[in-house]
Design a protein around this motif. Structure first.
Motif, PDB file in Angstrom:
ATOM      1  N   GLU A  20      10.877  -3.259  19.042  1.00 30.15           N
ATOM      2  CA  GLU A  20       9.703  -4.126  19.183  1.00 30.15           C
ATOM      3  C   GLU A  20       9.799  -4.992  20.427  1.00 30.15           C
ATOM      4  O   GLU A  20       8.814  -5.177  21.151  1.00 30.15           O
ATOM      5  N   THR A  82       8.368   6.258  19.274  1.00 31.23           N
ATOM      6  CA  THR A  82       8.417   4.879  18.796  1.00 31.23           C
ATOM      7  C   THR A  82       7.016   4.336  18.581  1.00 31.23           C
ATOM      8  O   THR A  82       6.752   3.597  17.625  1.00 31.23           O
ATOM      9  N   SER A  83       6.101   4.710  19.453  1.00 32.37           N
ATOM     10  CA  SER A  83       4.700   4.297  19.317  1.00 32.37           C
ATOM     11  C   SER A  83       3.810   5.329  19.981  1.00 32.37           C
ATOM     12  O   SER A  83       4.278   6.214  20.699  1.00 32.37           O
TER      13      SER A  83
END
Length: 404
Positions: A20, A82-83
Motif C-alpha cells: 500500500e 497488486t492492483s
C-alpha cells in the motif's frame, strides 16, 4: 482497430511487503528506484495500460529487469497483480477464484517458456498431449491431436522420440505444438527463442510468422531483442523500470520515439528490417483497364511518356504488363480491347515484404515491382528511387509515379 481481446488496465505488481505504501509512492510520481530505496520492495510493473487486438502478434520488450516477463505472467495470473485489472474477452480475470481461473486458462490461454519444460520420461507426442491429458481428454483423441500439431510445426514422424533425441530448435517446436494442442485463443510466449542458436532462432521466428498467418492466434511475445521484436510484432510495447514507455507499430517506434530512452534504444536499427513494401510503395498511375480500348490504352502510355503499363481488371486485380509495341500491334490487327493484347506476367511482392528482401528484386527488375495483396489486388508500385527516398527521409508523401 477492432474490439480488444485483452485489456490491461493500470496493472501494478509490487514484490515484497508494504504494498500500500509503495502504491501511494507510485501515485505521487516516485519511480522504481526511489520506492526500493525507501521501502525495500521491488516494483515489477508500474501502472501498465494497453490493449491487444484479436489475432494480433503483440511483443512486449525491454532489457533485463524491465518487468516484461512479470507483466506477461500477470496476464494469466501466474503472478498476482497488486492492483489494476486484466480483461480477457470481456472477463476480468483478476476477479476469478482459483477453480474458475484454472478453467479459464485451459480454455483461453497457453504458454510457451524459454526453457523447453518438456517431460524427459515422456515421448514427444505425450509431451504435446500433456495439457489435453490434464483436461481429461481421452488417450486416443489427445494423441491424435498431438500428431496433428506436430505436423503443423514440422515434426511429423517424431512423436515416438524422446526429448533428449531432439535438437534445441526441435524441442522448442515441441513446446509450441503442446501450446497449440490446447486450441486456446491466446498464446503467451516468454522469451521462447532466446536460448536458441542464432540460425535456429531465425528459423523459429519464420516458423512462428508462418503459423500465425495460418492460425491467426492472439500472441503475446516477450523478448529483450529489438530485432526480434521488429521482425515479429504487429505492435510493440517497450518497457523500462516496470513502466510501458511506448506502444506502437514497429515503424512508429523507430520513426517517432516517445522519449530519449526509446530514441537511444532504437538508435542504429537497420531500417531494411523494419520498413515494408507497404511503407515505401507509390500509387500506380496510369493503369490500363482490361476493357479499355486498345487506342485508349496506347494514348494513356504516350501521354505519360511510358513504354509499358500495368493492366488490371474491374476489381483492381493485377493481370500483368503490356508494352506500347504490343498495343500498336493490336491496333494493326484490329483488336478491340487491352485484354486482347499480349499481356506479360510480372514478378510481384506482398505489402508485408521487408526492404531487406526487396533490394535484389528491385535491382534485377526491368520495371517497377507491383505490390499485390494476397487477394490479387494491386496496391502500389515499388521503384528503386522510392526505396532510397524512404531510407533517406523515413517518410514523405506517396505521389503518383510513372510505371517505367
Amino acid at each position: 482497430m477492432g474490439e480488444p481481446l485483452i485489456e490491461v488496465r493500470e496493472v501494478t505488481k509490487i514484490f515484497g511487503g508494504r504494498a500500500e505504501q509503495a502504491l501511494k509512492m507510485l501515485e505521487h510520481g516516485k519511480g522504481k528506484d526511489e520506492v526500493r530505496e525507501e521501502l525495500g520492495v521491488n516494483v515489477g510493473v508500474d501502472k501498465a495500460i494497453f490493449s491487444i487486438e484479436r489475432g494480433e502478434l503483440f511483443v512486449i520488450m525491454g532489457l533485463s529487469g524491465s518487468g516484461k516477463s512479470t507483466l506477461l505472467r500477470c496476464l494469466n495470473r501466474l503472478i498476482e497483480p497488486t492492483s489494476g485489472s486484466i480483461v480477457v474477452n470481456g472477463t476480468d480475470i483478476t476477479r476469478l477464484n482459483k477453480n474458475d481461473l484454472l478453467k479459464f486458462r485451459q480454455k483461453h490461454m497457453a504458454m510457451v517458456f524459454q526453457s523447453f519444460a518438456l517431460l524427459p520420461h515422456r515421448t514427444v507426442a505425450e509431451n504435446v498431449a500433456f495439457g489435453l491429458e490434464i483436461q481429461g481428454v481421452g488417450k486416443e483423441e489427445r494423441l491424435k491431436r498431438a500428431q496433428e500439431q506436430l505436423a503443423i510445426v514440422g515434426l511429423e514422424g517424431y512423436g515416438d522420440q524422446y526429448p533428449h533425441n531432439l535438437s534445441g530448435g526441435m524441442q522448442q517446436r515441441v513446446g509450441l505444438a503442446r501450446a497449440l494442442a490446447n486450441d486456446t485463443d491466446i498464446l503467451l510466449m516468454d522469451e521462447a527463442f532466446s536460448a536458441l542458436d542464432p540460425l535456429i532462432r531465425d528459423d523459429m521466428q519464420n516458423e512462428l510468422l508462418n503459423l500465425q498467418h495460418k492460425l491467426h492466434k492472439t500472441i503475446v511475445f516477450i523478448t529483450h531483442d529489438l530485432n526480434e521484436a521488429l521482425k515479429l510484432g504487429d505492435r510493440i510495447a517497450l518497457m523500462k523500470d516496470g513502466v510501458v514507455v511506448q506502444t506502437g507499430r514497429p515503424d512508429d517506434i523507430i520513426s517517432n520515439p516517445a522519449n530519449e530512452y526509446v530514441e537511444r534504444f532504437v538508435r542504429g536499427v537497420d531500417l531494411t528490417k523494419v520498413l515494408t513494401a507497404a511503407d515505401v510503395m507509390k500509387r500506380p498511375s496510369p493503369l490500363l483497364r482490361v476493357r479499355d480500348g486498345v487506342r485508349v490504352g496506347l494514348r494513356k502510355l504516350n501521354e505519360a511518356g511510358l513504354s509499358s503499363g500495368f493492366v488490371v481488371d474491374e476489381d483492381q486485380h493485377l493481370l500483368g504488363l503490356v508494352s506500347a509495341d504490343a498495343l500498336a500491334v493490336a491496333i494493326s490487327k484490329r483488336l478491340d480491347i487491352v485484354g486482347d493484347c499480349d499481356i506479360q506476367p510480372v514478378t510481384t511482392v506482398v505489402p508485408e515484404t521487408n526492404m531487406e528482401d526487396l533490394f535484389h528484386l528491385v535491382v534485377q527488375s526491368n520495371y517497377p515491382l507491383p505490390v499485390v495483396a494476397h487477394d490479387g489486388v494491386l496496391h502500389g508500385l515499388l521503384l528503386k528511387s522510392a526505396i532510397l527516398e524512404a531510407l533517406a527521409s523515413q517518410g514523405g508523401d506517396r505521389n503518383e509515379v510513372s510505371t517505367s
